[in-house]
Design an enzyme around this catalytic site. Structure first.
Site, PDB file in Angstrom:
ATOM      1  CG  ASN A 210      -0.171  -0.117   2.502  1.00 35.16           C
ATOM      2  OD1 ASN A 210       0.564   0.797   2.859  1.00 35.16           O
ATOM      3  ND2 ASN A 210      -0.294  -1.246   3.206  1.00 35.16           N
ATOM      4  CG  ASP A 279      -6.298  -5.475   5.756  1.00 28.35           C
ATOM      5  OD1 ASP A 279      -5.883  -5.560   6.923  1.00 28.35           O
ATOM      6  OD2 ASP A 279      -6.802  -4.440   5.276  1.00 28.35           O
ATOM      7  CE  LYS A 289       9.088 -11.250 -14.596  1.00 30.15           C
ATOM      8  NZ  LYS A 289       9.744 -10.651 -15.744  1.00 30.15           N
ATOM      9  CG  PHE A 323      -2.914   4.940  13.507  1.00 31.80           C
ATOM     10  CD1 PHE A 323      -2.159   4.788  14.654  1.00 31.80           C
ATOM     11  CD2 PHE A 323      -2.795   6.135  12.789  1.00 31.80           C
ATOM     12  CE1 PHE A 323      -1.298   5.783  15.092  1.00 31.80           C
ATOM     13  CE2 PHE A 323      -1.945   7.145  13.220  1.00 31.80           C
ATOM     14  CZ  PHE A 323      -1.196   6.968  14.372  1.00 31.80           C
ATOM     15  CE  LYS A 337     -10.691  -0.646  11.028  1.00 29.80           C
ATOM     16  NZ  LYS A 337     -10.068   0.052   9.926  1.00 29.80           N
ATOM     17  CE  LYS A 341      -8.520  -4.067  13.866  1.00 31.25           C
ATOM     18  NZ  LYS A 341      -7.491  -4.262  12.841  1.00 31.25           N
TER      19      LYS A 341
END
Ligand code: PMT
Length: 404
Positions: A210, A279, A289, A323, A337, A341
């Site tokens: 990301n 995730d 490859k 976060f 969350k 969590k």
């Protein structure tokens, strides 16, 4: 506190007048020292009027030989009499002089004679800031234990837009006072901070990841270390230098990040999870490859372990900060969350806003404490946001400690 304000020769020199005032408002006495270039941008009279001090301008000037001899140790005396030297704007030239020990004017000579704390607030054109020579000088100065107040980004005097603006004078003043007084409000705490992205291999040359740059987590690590914490920074692959005084554990994947966090959990009193963990991962990445063919392709993904949730299950009396990077429903998602969590505080980050979140120098977050009302923080550099997050973490940690 006695502060030497070294003013370098850049367009931001006028902001050093605001800094002088901000320092005095915070109870410091300020001794201004201006380079010859600084005096092209703003007159010594401004600083003399603001601080009530004679402004020191150069080693020799147009003084007579007797006057020069009488004040030949002035830089030594000024160095001895003050607690903190702050250079603002710290131009590329000043940084190079300080980094390499050149002493050809009053400020650079004073720097060599000075044994107190040094704070540098750079300001310059973006390309000058990004130049490897400047980056190397910054690293040298950071390694020497000097505190760098990173420049912000925005429109610059040269007409370009980018990083290089002098940080907010109030923020520089806060840092000077904190460093000068040695505010060590996180002394005795060990903080595990995660930062950056993870990379999940598809094959030896491709991965899922990301846009996280690591800037937010690194800023928290830098702020926490400056405030006396032992910091273990578990970092995914990023391109920014590690903050001074921080133990860095480099990882690549979510599984490695989980192992690194749990390897240091025992010693942690606070865990802050700012990393953008992938995730999903490819369970069995191809050993070679993968070849392109004309056929459609699908890759089977399996969820990565939720490190935050796993820490939440065993956290004991540690303070756990998560976060929540969201593009909508930030507050409700942060609250969700928090529960799923088992966090004590969730930092909600609406990452769909322009100029904040992933990759940016600035951030704008809302703190969602367990059982309390959300606290929106104003948009600011990630380093300022980092200190503000820590300002909210501390009372929560103290409350947990006294309850245990
Ligand atoms: O790195 P920068 O470019 O400076 O950008 C900063 C940031 C946007 C990455 C940062 O401010 C931020 O929002 N970090 C959280 C990113 C994220 O992945 O959020 P999330 O809502 O998907 O995850 C929620 C929490 O669970 C996070 O604390 C995350 O670290 C944690 N998590 C998520 C997935 C997983 N497998 N394990 C986890 O521990």
């Amino acid at each position: 506190m006695r502060v030497i304000l070294g003013v370098g020769g850049g367009i931001a020199a006028y902001k050093a007048a605001e800094l002088a005032r901000a320092l005095m408002e915070r109870g410091a006495t300020v001794q201004p020292v201006m380079t010859a270039a600084a005096r092209q941008f703003i007159t010594p009279l401004t600083f003399a009027a603001l601080t009530g001090k004679k402004v020191i301008t150069d080693l020799f000037g147009d003084r007579t030989a007797d006057e020069v001899l009488a004040s030949s140790v002035e830089h030594i005396q000024v160095a001895r009499e003050n607690d903190v030297l702050v250079a603002a704007p710290a131009t590329a030239d000043l940084l190079a002089k300080f980094a390499n020990g050149l002493a050809d004017d009053f400020l650079s000579t004073l720097y060599l004679a000075f044994t107190g704390k040094v704070v540098l607030a750079p300001a310059m054109n973006t390309q000058m800031w990004l130049h490897p020579a400047t980056a190397a000088n910054i690293e040298k100065l950071r390694a020497r234990g000097h505190h760098i107040v990173p420049p912000g980004s925005g429109p610059l005097a040269c007409g370009e837009t980018g990083v290089g603006r002098l940080a907010d004078p109030a923020r520089i003043a806060d840092d000077v006072i904190r460093i000068g007084t040695g505010k060590q409000d996180f002394a005795g705490e060990t903080i595990v901070i995660t930062a950056g992205p993870t990379q999940e291999a598809i094959d030896p040359v491709r991965f899922i990841s990301n846009r996280s740059s690591g800037k937010m987590g690194y800023a928290i690590a830098e702020a926490a270390a400056a405030r006396g914490a032992q910091v273990i920074l578990v970092s995914g692959p990023v391109k920014i230098p590690p903050p001074a005084g921080v133990k860095v554990v480099q990882v690549e994947t979510a599984l490695e990040m989980k192992d690194a966090v749990f390897a240091h959990l025992e010693e942690a009193t606070i865990v802050i999870k700012s990393a953008a963990v992938a995730d999903y991962m490819v369970e069995n990445p191809a050993p070679q490859k993968m070849k392109k063919t004309a056929a459609r392709m699908s890759i089977e993904l399996s969820p990565t372990p939720d490190i935050l949730a796993e820490v939440g299950r065993v956290k004991g009396d540690r303070l756990l900060v998560g976060f929540a990077a969201e593009t909508q429903n930030m507050i409700s998602e942060a609250k969700r969350k928090m529960e799923t969590k088992n966090c004590d505080l969730v930092v909600g980050n609406l990452v769909s806003q322009h100029g904040v979140g992933f990759g940016s120098d600035d951030n704008e977050v809302t703190l969602v404490p367990r059982g309390g009302a959300p606290v929106p923080l104003p948009r600011a550099s990630k380093r300022i946001v980092a200190d503000q997050i820590l300002d909210h973490v501390l009372p929560l940690r103290l409350a947990l400690r006294s309850a245990s």
